[in-house]
Design an enzyme around this catalytic site. Structure first.
Site, PDB file in Angstrom:
ATOM      1  N   ARG A  71       2.987  -9.031  -0.243  1.00 53.28           N
ATOM      2  CA  ARG A  71       2.435  -7.708  -0.522  1.00 53.28           C
ATOM      3  C   ARG A  71       2.649  -6.796   0.689  1.00 53.28           C
ATOM      4  O   ARG A  71       2.793  -7.266   1.814  1.00 53.28           O
ATOM      5  CB  ARG A  71       0.947  -7.809  -0.858  1.00 53.28           C
ATOM      6  CG  ARG A  71       0.657  -8.632  -2.101  1.00 53.28           C
ATOM      7  CD  ARG A  71      -0.835  -8.813  -2.311  1.00 53.28           C
ATOM      8  NE  ARG A  71      -1.117  -9.551  -3.543  1.00 53.28           N
ATOM      9  CZ  ARG A  71      -1.180 -10.863  -3.645  1.00 53.28           C
ATOM     10  NH1 ARG A  71      -0.983 -11.604  -2.554  1.00 53.28           N
ATOM     11  NH2 ARG A  71      -1.438 -11.452  -4.787  1.00 53.28           N
ATOM     12  N   LYS A  95      -4.675 -11.287   0.254  1.00 57.93           N
ATOM     13  CA  LYS A  95      -5.494 -10.657  -0.780  1.00 57.93           C
ATOM     14  C   LYS A  95      -6.474 -11.628  -1.406  1.00 57.93           C
ATOM     15  O   LYS A  95      -7.606 -11.276  -1.724  1.00 57.93           O
ATOM     16  CB  LYS A  95      -4.593 -10.060  -1.860  1.00 57.93           C
ATOM     17  CG  LYS A  95      -5.347  -9.330  -2.965  1.00 57.93           C
ATOM     18  CD  LYS A  95      -4.419  -8.736  -3.992  1.00 57.93           C
ATOM     19  CE  LYS A  95      -5.216  -8.032  -5.087  1.00 57.93           C
ATOM     20  NZ  LYS A  95      -4.325  -7.447  -6.123  1.00 57.93           N
ATOM     21  N   HIS A 101       5.732  -2.353  -3.931  1.00 58.10           N
ATOM     22  CA  HIS A 101       5.286  -3.468  -4.768  1.00 58.10           C
ATOM     23  C   HIS A 101       6.386  -3.918  -5.721  1.00 58.10           C
ATOM     24  O   HIS A 101       6.383  -5.066  -6.188  1.00 58.10           O
ATOM     25  CB  HIS A 101       4.051  -3.066  -5.567  1.00 58.10           C
ATOM     26  CG  HIS A 101       3.336  -4.221  -6.198  1.00 58.10           C
ATOM     27  ND1 HIS A 101       2.368  -4.947  -5.546  1.00 58.10           N
ATOM     28  CD2 HIS A 101       3.473  -4.789  -7.417  1.00 58.10           C
ATOM     29  CE1 HIS A 101       1.930  -5.913  -6.331  1.00 58.10           C
ATOM     30  NE2 HIS A 101       2.578  -5.837  -7.484  1.00 58.10           N
ATOM     31  N   ARG A 105       8.257  -7.312  -5.300  1.00 60.08           N
ATOM     32  CA  ARG A 105       7.668  -8.524  -5.875  1.00 60.08           C
ATOM     33  C   ARG A 105       8.032  -8.656  -7.353  1.00 60.08           C
ATOM     34  O   ARG A 105       8.312  -9.751  -7.845  1.00 60.08           O
ATOM     35  CB  ARG A 105       6.145  -8.509  -5.700  1.00 60.08           C
ATOM     36  CG  ARG A 105       5.718  -8.736  -4.267  1.00 60.08           C
ATOM     37  CD  ARG A 105       4.250  -8.350  -4.016  1.00 60.08           C
ATOM     38  NE  ARG A 105       3.306  -9.025  -4.881  1.00 60.08           N
ATOM     39  CZ  ARG A 105       2.868 -10.271  -4.704  1.00 60.08           C
ATOM     40  NH1 ARG A 105       3.325 -10.980  -3.669  1.00 60.08           N
ATOM     41  NH2 ARG A 105       1.983 -10.801  -5.523  1.00 60.08           N
ATOM     42  N   HIS A 165      -0.436 -15.770  -6.642  1.00 60.96           N
ATOM     43  CA  HIS A 165      -1.306 -15.431  -7.768  1.00 60.96           C
ATOM     44  C   HIS A 165      -2.249 -16.589  -8.022  1.00 60.96           C
ATOM     45  O   HIS A 165      -2.101 -17.336  -8.968  1.00 60.96           O
ATOM     46  CB  HIS A 165      -0.469 -15.165  -9.024  1.00 60.96           C
ATOM     47  CG  HIS A 165       0.220 -13.845  -9.009  1.00 60.96           C
ATOM     48  ND1 HIS A 165       1.255 -13.523  -9.863  1.00 60.96           N
ATOM     49  CD2 HIS A 165       0.044 -12.747  -8.231  1.00 60.96           C
ATOM     50  CE1 HIS A 165       1.680 -12.287  -9.615  1.00 60.96           C
ATOM     51  NE2 HIS A 165       0.962 -11.810  -8.625  1.00 60.96           N
ATOM     52  N   TYR A 209      -1.877 -24.573  -4.633  1.00 61.69           N
ATOM     53  CA  TYR A 209      -1.510 -23.578  -3.629  1.00 61.69           C
ATOM     54  C   TYR A 209      -1.040 -24.167  -2.306  1.00 61.69           C
ATOM     55  O   TYR A 209      -0.004 -23.795  -1.772  1.00 61.69           O
ATOM     56  CB  TYR A 209      -2.716 -22.665  -3.396  1.00 61.69           C
ATOM     57  CG  TYR A 209      -2.374 -21.353  -2.757  1.00 61.69           C
ATOM     58  CD1 TYR A 209      -2.848 -21.012  -1.500  1.00 61.69           C
ATOM     59  CD2 TYR A 209      -1.569 -20.439  -3.416  1.00 61.69           C
ATOM     60  CE1 TYR A 209      -2.553 -19.800  -0.926  1.00 61.69           C
ATOM     61  CE2 TYR A 209      -1.262 -19.224  -2.850  1.00 61.69           C
ATOM     62  CZ  TYR A 209      -1.761 -18.911  -1.600  1.00 61.69           C
ATOM     63  OH  TYR A 209      -1.455 -17.705  -1.037  1.00 61.69           O
TER      64      TYR A 209
END
Length: 403
Positions: free
Chosen positions: A242, A269, A331, A334, A358, A368
């Site tokens: 990001r 984020k 953005h 992405r 995400h 993750y």
């Protein structure tokens, strides 16, 4: 005793209290003031006698008192301590009575706020205070029904605030899931409601078509854009991060020995530390950036101060100067990576979504930081980097900068 006898029971002979036996340990205790209460006399596990209050008359009728006494005698027959069981029942009643939507929402917010940036947490609180708590804040959590929520959202829908309805519903669904997971309710009555409310017309971040990516890359390399901004664009494109994550990158976050960028949780984020593989192309970008950063702790320092990083809107402003306003955004890098990886490779969706961090998708949070997914993410990112370079036959900004 009969219902009439209970109604007429009074203290006699100048006594302060008097007890009337109904049977099987159930008593009606009458005070001189006229107050009447039900009690059950029983033997505790240690052999001592004890009494349990079953409530006041007339709130608790003779029939109600007998039912309560029968339930307690059944528990006693199972070997349970009636005093302990009654305390547990009272605590549960008290617990359910105070568990309003407001109290549960406040508990959820305290937990959720620790995992997101301050601005996001403030957004949660604002939605709660504006759209949730004024409507159903005092409702016990176990009394919430889907129809109740729909009625609360209809005024917003009628005003055309459809995006607010969708986002607030999603937020409330998370609160109700929190209540389920903490055993306050047994199920969540708030589903997706996709077919209940009108759908907003969504405006996506401006992004060129995949077929236009070679022209964009060539345009950036050959433009008069600041070299540091060209590198920022390529860095963000190759890492699929990001804007705020890439513009705020610090040198201390990179391990060139491991070839990993450790993006700190406080800057991510989703508030999770993100291990981003460094492809050969990204390392070349960073080497070029090092020659331009003038000793700053930031990979992409501000033009006016080495103690600050470049603004997160820098690329968007640069795209506008190139005549791409409304066609391409920061953005959008992405979106290009996501679309290309989904359409032109066989990488698992869990790998691609983890690349994009995400973590709100099913299965992504669990995957993750697992090493096996890191290796898969590394292979996917290496494919993406080579694909980018191949589109311009090796023409890059970092190859034109003297180290």
């Amino acid at each position: 005793m009969t219902a009439k006898a209970v109604e007429n029971a009074k203290v006699t002979n100048g006594k302060i209290t008097q007890r009337f036996l109904d049977g099987k340990g159930l008593y009606l205790t009458v005070r001189k003031s006229g107050a009447k209460t039900w009690q059950l006399r029983f033997i505790k596990p240690d052999g001592r006698e004890s009494n349990l209050g079953l409530g006041r008359y007339p709130e608790v009728s003779l029939l109600d008192a007998r039912k309560k006494a029968a339930e307690l005698r059944k528990l006693k027959a199972q070997g349970k301590d009636l005093a302990v069981e009654q305390k547990k029942q009272k605590l549960e009643v008290k617990r359910q009575a105070c568990n309003t939507v407001k109290k549960i929402a406040e508990m959820w917010l305290e937990t959720a706020s620790s995992r997101v940036v301050k601005k996001t947490a403030e957004g949660y609180r604002q939605k709660l205070n504006l759209h949730i708590l004024p409507k159903i804040g005092d409702v016990p959590i176990h009394d919430v029904r889907a129809a109740m929520w729909i009625d609360a959202m209809r005024p917003l829908e009628n005003k055309g605030k459809l995006e607010t309805v969708i986002r607030t519903t999603a937020l409330f669904r998370r609160i109700m899931n929190f209540a389920v997971n903490n055993d306050y309710i047994t199920h969540n009555p708030i589903g997706s409601m996709r077919d209940v409310f009108k759908s907003p017309t969504r405006a996506n971040f401006a992004c060129i078509d995949i077929s236009e990516l070679p022209d964009l890359l060539t345009m950036v390399v050959q433009s008069t854009m600041r070299p540091a901004n060209k590198l920022l664009f390529e860095f963000q494109l190759h890492t699929l991060t990001r804007s705020r994550e890439s513009t705020g990158a610090r040198w201390e976050e990179f391990s060139f020995d491991e070839q990993i960028w450790y993006l700190p949780a406080e800057r991510a984020k989703n508030k999770l530390m993100h291990k981003i593989p460094l492809t050969a192309e990204v390392i070349s970008i960073l080497k070029a950036a090092k020659s331009l950063c003038r000793g700053s702790e930031y990979v992409f320092p501000s033009r006016t101060s080495l103690k600050k990083h470049v603004h997160s809107e820098t690329l968007n402003a640069a795209f506008k100067r190139l005549g791409l306003g409304g066609k391409m955004t920061s953005h959008g890098t992405r979106s290009l990576g996501s679309t290309t990886l989904y359409e032109r490779t066989d990488f698992e969706s869990v790998v691609i979504e983890a690349l994009l961090s995400h973590t709100d998708r099913d299965g992504i949070r669990d995957a993750y930081n697992r090493n096996k997914f890191f290796q898969k993410r590394k292979r996917a990112l290496e494919w993406w980097s080579l694909h980018i370079v191949g589109l311009t036959h090796g023409l890059t900004s970092y190859s034109t900068i003297e180290l």
